[in-house]
Write a protein that holds these residues in place. Structure first.
Motif, PDB file in Angstrom:
ATOM      1  N   GLU A 161     -14.424 -13.372   7.278  1.00 55.68           N
ATOM      2  CA  GLU A 161     -15.314 -13.302   6.330  1.00 55.68           C
ATOM      3  C   GLU A 161     -14.614 -13.439   4.703  1.00 55.68           C
ATOM      4  O   GLU A 161     -15.384 -13.559   4.016  1.00 55.68           O
ATOM      5  CB  GLU A 161     -15.460 -11.563   6.647  1.00 55.68           C
ATOM      6  CG  GLU A 161     -16.512 -11.563   7.695  1.00 55.68           C
ATOM      7  CD  GLU A 161     -16.823  -9.982   8.182  1.00 55.68           C
ATOM      8  OE1 GLU A 161     -16.887  -9.247   7.117  1.00 55.68           O
ATOM      9  OE2 GLU A 161     -17.027  -9.701   9.307  1.00 55.68           O
ATOM     10  N   SER A 185     -12.432 -10.705  10.393  1.00 60.58           N
ATOM     11  CA  SER A 185     -12.567 -10.066   8.982  1.00 60.58           C
ATOM     12  C   SER A 185     -11.572 -11.258   8.281  1.00 60.58           C
ATOM     13  O   SER A 185     -12.119 -10.984   6.818  1.00 60.58           O
ATOM     14  CB  SER A 185     -11.529  -8.754   8.890  1.00 60.58           C
ATOM     15  OG  SER A 185     -10.241  -8.738   9.404  1.00 60.58           O
ATOM     16  N   ARG A 197     -14.830 -16.669   3.671  1.00 56.85           N
ATOM     17  CA  ARG A 197     -16.274 -17.168   3.086  1.00 56.85           C
ATOM     18  C   ARG A 197     -16.248 -16.688   1.942  1.00 56.85           C
ATOM     19  O   ARG A 197     -16.899 -17.352   0.873  1.00 56.85           O
ATOM     20  CB  ARG A 197     -16.978 -16.615   4.148  1.00 56.85           C
ATOM     21  CG  ARG A 197     -17.117 -17.558   5.298  1.00 56.85           C
ATOM     22  CD  ARG A 197     -18.304 -17.212   6.346  1.00 56.85           C
ATOM     23  NE  ARG A 197     -18.178 -18.039   7.472  1.00 56.85           N
ATOM     24  CZ  ARG A 197     -17.666 -17.567   8.630  1.00 56.85           C
ATOM     25  NH1 ARG A 197     -17.222 -16.309   8.974  1.00 56.85           N
ATOM     26  NH2 ARG A 197     -17.769 -18.316   9.769  1.00 56.85           N
TER      27      ARG A 197
END
Length: 91
Positions: free
Chosen positions: A69, A66, A72
Motif C-alpha cells: 500500500e 501494508s 503504491r
C-alpha cells in the motif's frame, strides 16, 4: 496502468541495508527498498531489536500488504528510478 506485485520475491540488499522488491506498471519494472530500520520498527512491538537479514525478511513478509500500500502511494506521487520506504512511511 496500476502498480502491481505479481512476483512475491524479495531479497536483502546488504549495501543498502534494506529489503528489495519489485513492482510492475504494465511492462515497466519498479524497484523498491524498505529500510531495515523501518522493518525493525514493525518488530518493536514484540520487543525484538536485533536487525538481521532473516529478521528483516520475516518482518517484510508479516507487513507485506501494508508495504505494498505504501509502495503504491509513493509511486502515485511521481515516477522515480527507485523508491525507498522509510520508517516514517510505515507509520
Amino acid at each position: 496502468m496500476t502498480l502491481d506485485f505479481p512476483n512475491p520475491s524479495r531479497s536483502f540488499d546488504e549495501v543498502r541495508n534494506a529489503v528489495r522488491f519489485i513492482g510492475h506498471d504494465g511492462m515497466f519494472e519498479v524497484r523498491f527498498f524498505v529500510e531495515a530500520d523501518a522493518l525493525a520498527g514493525t518488530r518493536a512491538r514484540t520487543g525484538r531489536t536485533e536487525v538481521t537479514e532473516a529478521a528483516c525478511l520475516a518482518a517484510f513478509d508479516r507487513a507485506r500488504s501494508s508495504i505494498y500500500e505504501v509502495a503504491r502511494k509513493l509511486y502515485s506521487r511521481g515516477r522515480q528510478t527507485n523508491y525507498v520506504i522509510t520508517i516514517r512511511d510505515l507509520r
